[in-house]
Design a protein around this motif. Sequence first.
Motif, short mmCIF file in Angstrom:
data_model
loop_
_atom_site.label_atom_id
_atom_site.label_comp_id
_atom_site.label_asym_id
_atom_site.label_seq_id
_atom_site.Cartn_x
_atom_site.Cartn_y
_atom_site.Cartn_z
N HIS A 131 39.94 41.46 46.39
CA HIS A 131 38.90 40.55 45.90
C HIS A 131 39.51 39.19 45.55
CE1 HIS A 131 36.30 44.22 45.09
NE2 HIS A 131 35.68 43.49 45.99
N GLY A 132 38.69 38.15 45.73
CA GLY A 132 39.17 36.81 45.42
C GLY A 132 39.92 36.16 46.55
N ALA A 133 39.41 36.30 47.78
CA ALA A 133 40.07 35.69 48.93
C ALA A 133 39.98 34.17 48.86
CB ALA A 133 39.46 36.21 50.22
N GLN A 134 38.77 33.65 48.78
CA GLN A 134 38.57 32.19 48.71
C GLN A 134 37.59 31.82 47.60
OE1 GLN A 134 40.57 30.57 50.54
NE2 GLN A 134 40.95 31.78 52.39
N GLY A 135 36.47 32.53 47.53
CA GLY A 135 35.47 32.26 46.51
C GLY A 135 35.83 32.96 45.20
N ALA A 136 34.78 33.31 44.42
CA ALA A 136 35.02 33.87 43.07
C ALA A 136 35.84 35.15 43.12
CB ALA A 136 33.69 34.14 42.40
N ARG A 137 36.74 35.26 42.14
CA ARG A 137 37.58 36.46 42.04
C ARG A 137 36.80 37.63 41.45
NH1 ARG A 137 43.04 34.90 41.99
NH2 ARG A 137 43.31 32.65 41.87
N TYR A 148 28.59 37.29 51.34
CA TYR A 148 27.81 36.04 51.31
C TYR A 148 26.95 35.97 52.56
CZ TYR A 148 31.41 34.75 47.90
OH TYR A 148 32.25 34.72 46.82
N ASN A 207 32.59 37.26 54.23
CA ASN A 207 32.96 38.06 53.06
C ASN A 207 33.78 37.28 52.05
OD1 ASN A 207 31.79 40.70 53.39
ND2 ASN A 207 33.09 40.87 55.21
N GLY A 260 28.40 40.49 45.13
CA GLY A 260 29.72 40.70 44.54
C GLY A 260 30.64 39.53 44.76
N PRO A 261 31.90 39.67 44.34
CA PRO A 261 32.88 38.58 44.47
C PRO A 261 33.38 38.43 45.90
CG PRO A 261 33.94 40.52 43.53
CD PRO A 261 32.48 40.86 43.69
N SER A 262 34.11 37.37 46.15
CA SER A 262 34.75 37.12 47.44
C SER A 262 35.65 38.30 47.79
CB SER A 262 35.58 35.84 47.32
OG SER A 262 36.42 35.67 48.44
N ALA A 263 35.65 38.69 49.06
CA ALA A 263 36.44 39.87 49.47
C ALA A 263 37.05 39.66 50.84
CB ALA A 263 35.55 41.10 49.48
N SER A 318 34.28 27.99 41.42
CA SER A 318 34.55 28.67 40.15
C SER A 318 35.43 29.90 40.39
CB SER A 318 33.24 29.13 39.50
OG SER A 318 32.39 28.03 39.26
N GLN A 319 36.41 30.10 39.52
CA GLN A 319 37.30 31.27 39.68
C GLN A 319 36.56 32.57 39.40
OE1 GLN A 319 40.37 31.20 40.82
NE2 GLN A 319 40.68 28.98 40.86
#
Lengths: 196, 471
Positions: free
Chosen positions: A182-188, B271, B222, A169-172, A133-134
Motif C-alpha cells: 500500500h502507498g505506491a503513489q497516492g495515499a498510504r 481508483y 490501483n 481504499g488506499p493506493s496499492a 496527501s500521505q
Amino acid sequence: MENNARNQVLAAVERQMPANKTAYPETPDFPRMKTDLLAAFENRVKDAGGEVFRPADAAAAQALLASQYAQAKVICSATPEITGNRDIHAVNNPHDLADVDVGVIRARFGVAENGMVWLTEEDLVVNALGFLSQHLVILLSPQAIVGDMYDAYLRIHLEDTAYGCFMMGPSATADIGAVLVHGAQGARSLNIYLLA
Amino acid sequence: MGDDKKVDVAAHAAAFLAQDDVHEPMHDKNLWAARMKRDAAAREVPEWETLRELASQIKEHTLTHLYDYLLEFESNAIKRGAKVYWARDAAEHNQHVWNILQEKNISAVIKSKSMLQEECGMTAFLENRGITVTESDLGERIQQLDDQPPSHIVMPAIHKTAEDVAQLFARTIGTDPRNTDPHYLTEAMRDNARRRFLEAGAGMTGANFAIAETGSFVVCTNEGNADIGAAVPPVHIASIGIEKLLPKVKDLGIFIRLLSRSALGTLATQYTSHFSGPRKGGELHIILTDNGRSKRLGMPDFWTSLKCIRCGACMNTCPVYRRSGGLAYGATYSGPIGIILDPTFDESRYSELPYHSSLCGSCTAVCPVKINISDQILQWRKVMAAKKYLPVSRRLAFGAAGKIFEHPQLFRSAETMASGAIRFTPDFLLYNRVLNPWGRHRELPHFAGQTFREWYLQYRAKNNEHGEQRP
C-alpha cells in the motif's frame, strides 16, 4: 491539416463500419443486494486495505483524528466538521498541497458491493488533496450507502462535475514480485469515519 | 514499427525459458494465481455470464455505430471545455503531443500507463526532442528504467523477480542492491516519482472508457498515479483510441464490474476516475487516435477484436504466454489478444505470432467481452499460410497434415508410422536448440501401444462375438 485528420478518420470509420448493425441491448433488472448494506460496505473497505470507524459526533471525530495522526504536521480538511491547520480554500496551486500529511474529505456515498466511495471535484475543493496527501480520512454518512455499481451510476451526474472518482481504499501495487504494497503513489492509508 | 524484420517468437520464448530455473516457474505461478482469483471473483457475481454477453453487445453496438458516437463524444467534450484533436496514425498523435508541449514550453511530463502511447512509440519520440518523460505506474517505470517495453497489459513487469528489480533500482536510482523487500523498493520509487510529479509541466494519461453521452473518459489505476498526473501539473493530455467509446454513463455499471475482476480478481481498481472537462484551473487536451483501428473495423474476421477492454485475462490464462513471457511476442500487445491485434499493424513482422498458441480456447472462455480470440488466432494462421509467410519447413508440414486429414486411409497409416518413428527419432533432432527451441523443455508424449481405432475395432469385434449389447 487538423481538420483533414478529423475528416479522414471519420470518413474511414464510416466506410469501414460493419453493415450488420448490433442493437443496443436492454439491461435486465439484476437481483439487488438484500443484506445489510452498511455491514457489507465495512467488510469490503477492509478487503481493499481501508478501515472504518464510528465516531459519535463531529467532536469525537476530531478527537479520533488527533489520536490517530498525532505525528501529523499538516492536516488539510475540505469538510466543515473537521478542522485542520491548512485552509484548503486558500490554496490556489495544487503544489501547495505537497506537504499535507492528512487530507480530510466528505464522500457523497459509498458502494456496498466493493467498498468504494464517490468523491467529486466539489468535495475535494482542490483535486490534488485526494492524491498528494500521505493519508486520507473520508467522512461518510452511514445512510449514504448504495448496493452495487448499477445503483452507483444512477446516483452520479458526470455532467455536473469535471472530475469524479470512485476510491476503493488506499493506493496499492503488486508490481514487484506480485507482493501487495500500500502507498505506491497516492495515499498510504485510508480511514473512513461514519458520520451523519 | 519501423523495421520489417520478422519477430522470431520461438527464439525469444526459448531465451526466457532457458535463463534459469526461477523466472519461468515464478511467472507461471503468479499469472495462474491471477487467473484463479478471477474465477473466484466471477463466481461471486450470479449474473456474470449475462454481464459478459451485455458487454459484448454494447461494444458491438458501439463499433457498428462508431461514426455517430465519435461525433457525439467530440461535441460533448468540447462543450465541457476540453480541446479535442484527431490523429490518423502514431506520427500524427505524437506530433499533437509535441505541439501542445512546445506551445506551453513544457520540458518534463509524467505519464500513467497507456497502451496507445506505447503503440505510438511516444516516449522515444518525445525524448528525442529533449522532453523528460517519467512513467508513474511502478511496473511501467521498472520497464522504462530497464529499457524494455511492458511485458503484460496490466502487470508490465510481471516477468521480473524482486531480485531483478533490486538490481535494477540499485543501478538506476541508488537503492541497496541486497535489499529485495518489495515494500522498501516501492517506497524508494515513491520518493523518486513524487519529485518528478511536482516538477512536471503536463500529466499524460490514456483512457479505459470514453462516454459519448457526456464527453467524459474513465481511467482505472490501483496506484492513483493517473490522478496525481491529472491533478497536479496544469496540463492534462489524454490519448484515447477511437474504439474506447461507450454510449452511456450507465454502461459503466457493467464494464467496471467486469474489468478488474477479469484482470486481477479484485472487485475494482483502487481508483476509478471520471474526467469530464478540465479541472478547476487546468487544461484538458484529448487526442482521438485511429492508428489502424478503422482499418481493423473493416476486417470481417477480426473487427470484434476492437471490443477488447485490455484486462489481460487472456494472458493470465494462456499456457503459452505463462511459459514464454510477454516479451517473447516482440510487440506492443502480447498474449492471445496480441496475437490477433499485432498482425493488423504488420502482417509480415508478426507472421509467426499465430503459431505461438495452443489453441486451447481458454482465452476465449475468460474474455469479459466475449471476443472469439482462439478462432481469430486460427483465422490468422490461415491468412499467414495463404500469404506464404510461413517458413518453408512449416509450410511443408502443414501441407502434409492437410493432405493426411483429408484422406482417412492415409491418416491411419501415418498414425501407425508416427508411433513407430518417434521411437527411433534421435533426441538430437527433437530437442535441438536451433531446430526446435520449444523441444528443449518438453518431453514428447509417449504414444500408446495401440491406436484408438485399433482398440475400437478389436473391442467391437469382441463384443460382436457375444451379440449386440447396445440398449
